[in-house]
Enzyme design. Structure first.
Site, PDB file in Angstrom:
ATOM      1  N   ASP A   4      -2.296  -0.277   5.850  1.00 13.02           N
ATOM      2  CA  ASP A   4      -2.568   0.412   7.113  1.00 13.02           C
ATOM      3  C   ASP A   4      -4.034   0.694   7.382  1.00 13.02           C
ATOM      4  O   ASP A   4      -4.378   1.127   8.487  1.00 13.02           O
ATOM      5  CB  ASP A   4      -1.822   1.756   7.135  1.00 13.02           C
ATOM      6  CG  ASP A   4      -2.510   2.815   6.292  1.00 13.02           C
ATOM      7  OD1 ASP A   4      -2.877   3.870   6.833  1.00 13.02           O
ATOM      8  OD2 ASP A   4      -2.702   2.583   5.081  1.00 13.02           O
ATOM      9  N   ASP A  54      -0.242   5.165   0.846  1.00  8.37           N
ATOM     10  CA  ASP A  54      -0.518   6.172   1.876  1.00  8.37           C
ATOM     11  C   ASP A  54      -0.655   5.532   3.254  1.00  8.37           C
ATOM     12  O   ASP A  54      -1.448   4.605   3.446  1.00  8.37           O
ATOM     13  CB  ASP A  54      -1.797   6.933   1.529  1.00  8.37           C
ATOM     14  CG  ASP A  54      -1.642   7.754   0.270  1.00  8.37           C
ATOM     15  OD1 ASP A  54      -1.295   8.934   0.374  1.00  8.37           O
ATOM     16  OD2 ASP A  54      -1.850   7.195  -0.830  1.00  8.37           O
ATOM     17  N   ASP A  86       0.864  -1.174   0.000  1.00 10.22           N
ATOM     18  CA  ASP A  86       0.000   0.000   0.000  1.00 10.22           C
ATOM     19  C   ASP A  86       0.909   1.234   0.000  1.00 10.22           C
ATOM     20  O   ASP A  86       2.108   1.136   0.303  1.00 10.22           O
ATOM     21  CB  ASP A  86      -0.884  -0.045   1.254  1.00 10.22           C
ATOM     22  CG  ASP A  86      -1.720   1.200   1.429  1.00 10.22           C
ATOM     23  OD1 ASP A  86      -2.335   1.644   0.446  1.00 10.22           O
ATOM     24  OD2 ASP A  86      -1.750   1.733   2.553  1.00 10.22           O
TER      25      ASP A  86
END
Length: 245
Positions: A195, A19, A17
């Site tokens: 996240d 961001d 991922d």
């Protein structure tokens, strides 16, 4: 929860991922910056893993390329609606015209709300409230009212700093599976770092397929089996991985 092991490079397929995982979150998506060192680390890993490194992100591919430049990584953009692996490209924006009126009407309701940013990505709509956290409950309420107006299969993903409308099949798990069915990812062990709420389905798929799932951020309930608490810890772990032979 333990930190992830440093796996054997020749057996690893790495999915990342962006961001909140590779870069810190910013108040606006366009405010994110990528350190040159990070791009170098990823390029080095991509070479050492024979190309088995891919971004798996909600950002579209055009934005990924603007952030990282041409470092040669495979990528799943817009939650797998856009897929890029070497010369192979897949896009699925067919539903964009069908949902545009509902998305436009929703945006008009928040036209006067400072700090609420609407990001239109074809059939996907992301609404960011990181700069206006007090607006999130109202945004969620309006989005829940909008969801029944969208085509069958659409779902609403409610995150801690915004929400996203996603069409059927737009999942990070499906994106990872797409890569794992193709060389150079095939027959390797998937390792996925993320996240946010939208990453949980990717963690579940990774676990079910014998891989290593890593949540980035403070401790909270998650399907991931390992944790790195901060973006700098992710960078350090990637450096360790790049140093293995």
């Amino acid at each position: 929860m333990q930190k992830p092991p440093v796996p054997e490079l020749s057996e690893t397929a790495l999915f990342l991922d962006i961001d909140g995982t590779l870069v810190e979150h910013a108040s606006h998506p366009d405010a994110v910056r990528v350190a040159p060192e990070l791009a170098h680390i990823l390029g080095d890993l991509n070479q050492k893993l024979d190309g088995a490194v891919a971004f798996v992100t909600g950002r579209n591919l055009a934005m990924v390329e603007r952030l990282f430049g041409e470092i040669g990584l495979a990528a799943a953009g817009t939650f797998g609606i856009e897929l890029m692996l070497g010369e192979e490209r897949e896009t699925g924006h067919e539903a964009a015209a069908l949902v545009a009126p509902a998305f436009t009407a929703l945006e008009e309701k928040f036209a006067a709300a400072d700090g609420v940013y609407f990001e239109h990505k074809g059939p996907v709509l992301a609404i960011h409230t990181r700069a206006a956290p007090e607006a999130l409950p109202a945004v969620i309420a309006q989005c829940r009212e909008t969801l029944p107006l969208l085509p069958d299969g659409y779902r609403l993903v409610e995150g801690h700093a915004g929400v996203e409308f996603l069409p059927e099949g737009a999942t990070k798990s499906a994106a990872i599976a797409w890569f794992m069915n193709r060389p150079p990812f095939r027959d390797r062990v998937p390792v996925f770092l993320g996240d946010d709420t939208s990453d949980e389905i990717g963690f579940e798929w990774t676990n079910q397929n014998g891989g290593v799932s890593v949540r980035v951020g403070p401790a909270k309930p998650t399907a991931a089996r390992h944790v790195l608490e901060t973006v700098p810890e992710v960078h350090d772990w990637l450096k360790q991985l790049a140093r293995t032979s």
